[in-house]
Design a protein around this motif. Sequence first.
Motif, PDB file in Angstrom:
ATOM      1  N   ARG A  24       0.829  -1.210   0.000  1.00 26.59           N
ATOM      2  CA  ARG A  24       0.000   0.000   0.000  1.00 26.59           C
ATOM      3  C   ARG A  24       0.862   1.257   0.000  1.00 26.59           C
ATOM      4  O   ARG A  24       0.555   2.227  -0.687  1.00 26.59           O
ATOM      5  N   GLN A  30      -3.121  -4.353  -6.000  1.00 30.47           N
ATOM      6  CA  GLN A  30      -3.541  -5.723  -6.323  1.00 30.47           C
ATOM      7  C   GLN A  30      -2.331  -6.627  -6.147  1.00 30.47           C
ATOM      8  O   GLN A  30      -1.287  -6.398  -6.750  1.00 30.47           O
ATOM      9  N   GLU A  55      -7.765  -2.725   5.626  1.00 31.70           N
ATOM     10  CA  GLU A  55      -7.107  -2.220   4.417  1.00 31.70           C
ATOM     11  C   GLU A  55      -7.318  -3.113   3.192  1.00 31.70           C
ATOM     12  O   GLU A  55      -6.963  -2.755   2.081  1.00 31.70           O
ATOM     13  N   ASP A  57      -9.721  -4.556   0.484  1.00 32.22           N
ATOM     14  CA  ASP A  57     -11.007  -4.259  -0.141  1.00 32.22           C
ATOM     15  C   ASP A  57     -11.757  -5.556  -0.446  1.00 32.22           C
ATOM     16  O   ASP A  57     -12.944  -5.682  -0.156  1.00 32.22           O
ATOM     17  N   SER A  58     -11.058  -6.534  -1.039  1.00 34.11           N
ATOM     18  CA  SER A  58     -11.659  -7.834  -1.336  1.00 34.11           C
ATOM     19  C   SER A  58     -10.556  -8.833  -1.644  1.00 34.11           C
ATOM     20  O   SER A  58      -9.404  -8.457  -1.873  1.00 34.11           O
ATOM     21  N   LYS A  77      -7.183  -1.350  -0.409  1.00 28.84           N
ATOM     22  CA  LYS A  77      -7.653   0.024  -0.408  1.00 28.84           C
ATOM     23  C   LYS A  77      -6.433   0.940  -0.455  1.00 28.84           C
ATOM     24  O   LYS A  77      -5.416   0.643   0.176  1.00 28.84           O
TER      25      LYS A  77
END
Length: 81
Positions: A24, A30, A55, A57-58, A77
Amino acid sequence: MLDLHTFKPKDVKDLVPEYIAECRKQGILQIRIIHGKGIGTLRETVHALLAGMPEVDSFRLSDEQAGGWGATIVLLKPVKM
């Protein structure tokens, strides 16, 4: 990409969050975590960690070209400034 094959299972709980934090910071949103197919214990550990991280997202199992159920794709995120 984080390949967990070379790490001890007890190290994963610290390693995965550290790796995600660094990605991040670098703007990498990704990632792919390779946990192997095996009996699924490491996959379950990774998924439990990811599910508890705000942190993240999925996440989902990878498609066959990127490791199938032996790897997990994680969407992160962005860091808020």
